[in-house]
Design an enzyme around this catalytic site. Structure first.
Site, short mmCIF file in Angstrom:
data_model
loop_
_atom_site.label_atom_id
_atom_site.label_comp_id
_atom_site.label_asym_id
_atom_site.label_seq_id
_atom_site.Cartn_x
_atom_site.Cartn_y
_atom_site.Cartn_z
N HIS A 1 0.84 -1.14 -0.08
CA HIS A 1 -0.31 -0.32 -0.18
C HIS A 1 0.78 1.42 -0.21
O HIS A 1 1.90 1.03 0.53
CB HIS A 1 -1.08 -0.21 1.11
CG HIS A 1 -0.51 -0.19 2.75
ND1 HIS A 1 0.93 0.98 2.38
CD2 HIS A 1 0.42 -0.71 3.42
CE1 HIS A 1 0.84 0.50 3.92
NE2 HIS A 1 1.34 -0.51 4.39
N ASP B 1 3.46 -4.57 3.25
CA ASP B 1 4.86 -5.32 3.19
C ASP B 1 5.25 -6.46 3.90
O ASP B 1 5.87 -7.22 3.41
CB ASP B 1 6.13 -3.73 4.90
CG ASP B 1 5.30 -3.78 5.29
OD1 ASP B 1 4.13 -4.49 6.00
OD2 ASP B 1 5.90 -2.70 6.39
#
Length: 418
Positions: free
Chosen positions: A38, A316
């Site tokens: 994101h 992540d």
């Protein structure tokens, strides 16, 4: 490093990476899967909580904790526009073909908003729906254990992590003492760490290494885990264009951010890239990506068969576990090895070469710290940094590390069965 030399190396890296993306005469790009983190989000902790870790006030975000910021939307749209320009140039996308792209996101505000922002520029003029499992549900592609599709042994996971740390997390943490003191000096704003204790402040040096209970398969505590959250908050505020100098911070710049992320990467590598953990958390995702890249129709594929670009917005940790599972390594200028900045993406491209062989070419790409902070427009002439990724057991000695598709299928299957 001398600033001029660092800039020159970065420019050389960008030009080299850009040329490696292009197809050779007679080659045809057939399919792309973009697995992206994101974009820039607000800190997960409140400013008041973060200020317990520092001598200076923290910037304020204008959105709730963890939500994509307005700058984050802008930066994600810049990446989408860059992907659009690149894949139109390669002949994969056409101006009027809305069915050529497909979007899927984990069910959080920041991932869905990131995919929507990318879609606005990657699929301009198209009515795009970002697929997700729905509010209140768990997506097995991102959280397979929580979704109940994978059963993992938590004790074995801890043992596997501990084994990589030599069975002694305290000794493992002690090897990072220089980085710990460097971050302490930045947070507490003293010339050189360790800084003296300050009333009401939580010091990174005081965090005791060890395992803790948490929602993750393995949760750690200690200076590295402490630093992981704090440095992510620093990075997000920096990329959001926040004014640290106006808050009295000294010594915070791109070079400092790069250095202090060594602790975050150490914690991420140990906790998420350990093979047993990576297989448990990344297996379902790897299966779905493989099915999407294969030439035949499959119920496991992400999106319809006709979609030529599939964009998946995760976190992540999503990229970290896949990297650990397939033993992928990457490095971009200004980042730590295997670091995943906001909007950073693992890109898998399926090419048909002039000799008829289908190959997978993997890349890691993402905006530089400067491009993030300055919201730099991205084009083929001024691209984000990118690096070809070698797939162990599959890639060949070619500039783009070509990985034959049939061998890629075998490598993924082997990783999941091992």
């Amino acid at each position: 490093m001398i600033p001029f030399l660092r800039t020159a190396l970065a420019v050389f890296f960008l030009l080299s990476a850009g040329s490696a993306w292009a197809g050779a005469p007679g080659e045809r790009l057939e399919k792309v899967v973009i697995l992206s983190r994101h974009g820039v989000r607000a800190a997960m902790s409140s400013p008041e909580r973060l200020e317990e870790t520092s001598a200076r006030p923290w910037p304020r975000f204008s959105v709730p904790p963890g939500h994509l910021t307005a700058r984050g939307e802008t930066l994600a749209a810049l990446m989408g526009g860059y992907f659009r320009e690149r894949y139109v140039a390669e002949g994969l996308l056409r101006p009027d073909d809305c069915g050529a792209t497909y979007y899927w996101a984990n069910v959080t505000q920041r991932t869905i908003a990131t995919a929507k922002a990318v879609a606005r520029t990657l699929s301009p003029g198209c009515v795009v729906a970002v697929g997700n499992v729905g509010e209140g549900r768990v997506d097995p592609m991102f959280e397979p254990i929580k979704a109940g599709v994978v059963v993992a042994d938590a004790d074995l996971a801890r043992a596997a992590v501990a084994g990589r740390a030599g069975g002694d997390l305290t000794a493992w943490s002690a090897s990072h003492r220089d980085a710990i003191e460097r971050l302490d000096a930045l947070l507490m704003q003293c010339p050189v760490g360790p800084c003296p204790p300050s009333p009401g402040k939580r010091r990174i040096l005081d965090a005791k290494p060890g395992f803790v209970e948490g929602e993750d398969l393995v949760s750690l505590w200690g200076p590295e885990a402490f630093a992981s959250g704090v440095t992510e908050s620093l990075l997000m505020a920096w990329a959001d264009g926040q004014d640290f100098a106006g808050q009295g911070w000294r010594g915070l710049d791109e070079d400092t951010l790069t250095r202090v992320f060594a602790l975050h990467q150490a914690e991420f590598d140990l906790r998420l890239r350990t093979p047993y953990v990576a297989k448990a958390l990344g297996g379902p995702l790897a299966r779905r990506i493989l099915a999407t890249l294969e030439t035949g129709a499959s119920d496991a594929a992400i999106g319809p068969t006709g979609a030529r670009v599939v964009f998946v917005a995760g976190h992540d940790g999503t990229l970290a576990v896949l990297g650990g599972l397939l033993r992928l390594e990457w490095a971009l200028p200004g980042y730590q090895p295997n670091q995943i900045g906001p909007g950073g993406a693992l890109v898998f491209e399926r090419w048909r070469r002039a000799d008829g062989v289908r190959v997978i070419r993997a890349r890691f790409t993402g905006q530089s710290l400067r491009q993030l902070r300055e919201a730099t427009p991205l084009t083929q002439a001024t691209p984000p940094p990118a690096a070809p990724v070698f797939i162990p057991g599959c890639s060949t000695a070619t500039p783009a590390f070509d990985c034959p598709l049939d061998r890629f299928e075998a490598i993924v299957s082997q990783a999941l069965d091992s």
